[in-house]
Design an enzyme around this catalytic site. Structure first.
Site, short mmCIF file in Angstrom:
data_model
loop_
_atom_site.label_atom_id
_atom_site.label_comp_id
_atom_site.label_asym_id
_atom_site.label_seq_id
_atom_site.Cartn_x
_atom_site.Cartn_y
_atom_site.Cartn_z
N CYS A 94 0.80 -1.22 0.00
CA CYS A 94 0.00 0.00 0.00
C CYS A 94 0.85 1.28 0.00
O CYS A 94 1.41 1.61 -1.02
CB CYS A 94 -1.02 -0.04 1.13
SG CYS A 94 -2.41 1.06 0.80
N ARG A 127 -12.23 6.90 -1.13
CA ARG A 127 -11.26 5.85 -0.81
C ARG A 127 -11.72 4.53 -1.42
O ARG A 127 -12.92 4.26 -1.50
CB ARG A 127 -11.11 5.69 0.71
CG ARG A 127 -10.49 6.88 1.38
CD ARG A 127 -10.06 6.57 2.79
NE ARG A 127 -8.90 5.71 2.85
CZ ARG A 127 -7.65 6.12 2.63
NH1 ARG A 127 -7.41 7.39 2.33
NH2 ARG A 127 -6.65 5.29 2.70
N HIS A 190 -3.46 -5.43 2.03
CA HIS A 190 -3.15 -5.54 3.45
C HIS A 190 -3.79 -6.80 3.97
O HIS A 190 -4.35 -7.57 3.23
CB HIS A 190 -3.80 -4.39 4.23
CG HIS A 190 -3.17 -3.07 4.06
ND1 HIS A 190 -2.01 -2.72 4.69
CD2 HIS A 190 -3.56 -1.99 3.36
CE1 HIS A 190 -1.72 -1.47 4.39
NE2 HIS A 190 -2.63 -1.00 3.58
#
Ligand code: GLN
Length: 253
Positions: A94, A127, A190
């Site tokens: 990320c 997001r 993640h």
């Protein structure tokens, strides 16, 4: 006894959503095969000798932390690039993935990257947050994870890590996720990535062992039945769904 040395870069600033779990996974899967694992955490002011490292983890961070880490990256830029070009193994997750590129333009400023990958990232207000499933040509088993990023990463001519089966990926639109370059896996996943995908962990470990000890290193299989069951469960949860960016954004903002 064989041994790998793993450098965990800047855990004081870059350690989101259990990125440290990737370190634990590297360590345990080596130890279970009778291979010694040494983990060296490098805090943001430490100097780093890439010569002694076999694997590097660069984790995720908020825009603020990425901005703070930028000054330390400048000091290691040259040595990190040489390590990558010399086939050093890297897992960048990320924020770490974004920082391997040329720049990350956030809402407020442009953060200089390491220029190891010819990619760039630009922030957008919505997001991209959700579970994600990838098809990676390297593996028969899908790769599963969780993504949460404001940045959209444009990878130019680079090879993506995987094709998005479910989720959003690099830009939410390209249909691809991450970058695979030499022995670098750079990805938005993640979760942490490796305990959920032991096949990815073993791929990186084999690359590091091959680099250190020569061709032909094959790790003996481990009883990963439970891990594969969990992976399979995630894939089956999404196998009947199509992702639609607009719907996703509405639901998560
Ligand atoms: N701050 C970056 C973004 O929002 C990276 C976030 C992260 O590492 N999860 O795009």
């Amino acid at each position: 006894m064989k041994k790998l040395t793993i450098g965990h870069l800047y855990p004081d600033l870059l350690n989101l959503y259990g990125d440290r779990g990737n370190i634990q996974c590297f360590r345990k899967r080596l130890e279970w095969r009778g291979i010694e694992a040494e983990v060296i955490p490098f805090l943001s002011d430490d100097s780093i000798d890439f010569e002694v490292l076999d694997i590097v983890l660069l984790g995720g961070g908020s825009d603020r932390e990425q901005e703070l880490v930028c000054q330390y990256l400048k000091k290691i830029k040259h040595d990190f690039k040489s390590y990558v070009e010399d086939d050093g193994v890297v897992l960048a997750v990320c924020g770490g993935y974004q920082l391997l590129g040329n720049y990350y333009k956030t809402e407020k400023k442009t953060i200089e990257g390491l220029e190891i990958l010819d990619i760039y990232t630009e922030w957008e207000p919505e997001r991209l947050i959700r579970n994600i499933v990838l098809n990676c040509p390297l593996f028969e088993t899908p790769v599963v994870g969780f993504e949460n990023h404001g940045g959209r990463t444009y990878i130019g001519d680079h090879t993506p890590f995987g094709k998005v089966f479910f989720g959003l990926g690099n830009t939410g639109k390209s249909g691809y996720e991450g970058v695979l370059y030499k022995n670098v896996i750079a990805t938005y996943l993640h979760g942490p990535l490796l305990p959920k995908n032991p096949h990815v962990c073993d791929y990186l470990l084999e690359k590091a062992l091959e680099r250190k000890y020569g061709e032909g290193v094959r790790l003996e299989p481990l009883p990963d039945k439970l891990e594969h069951k969990a992976n399979n469960y995630i894939v089956s949860r999404y196998s009947d769904k199509k992702y639609v960016l607009k719907e996703t954004i509405k639901r998560y903002t």
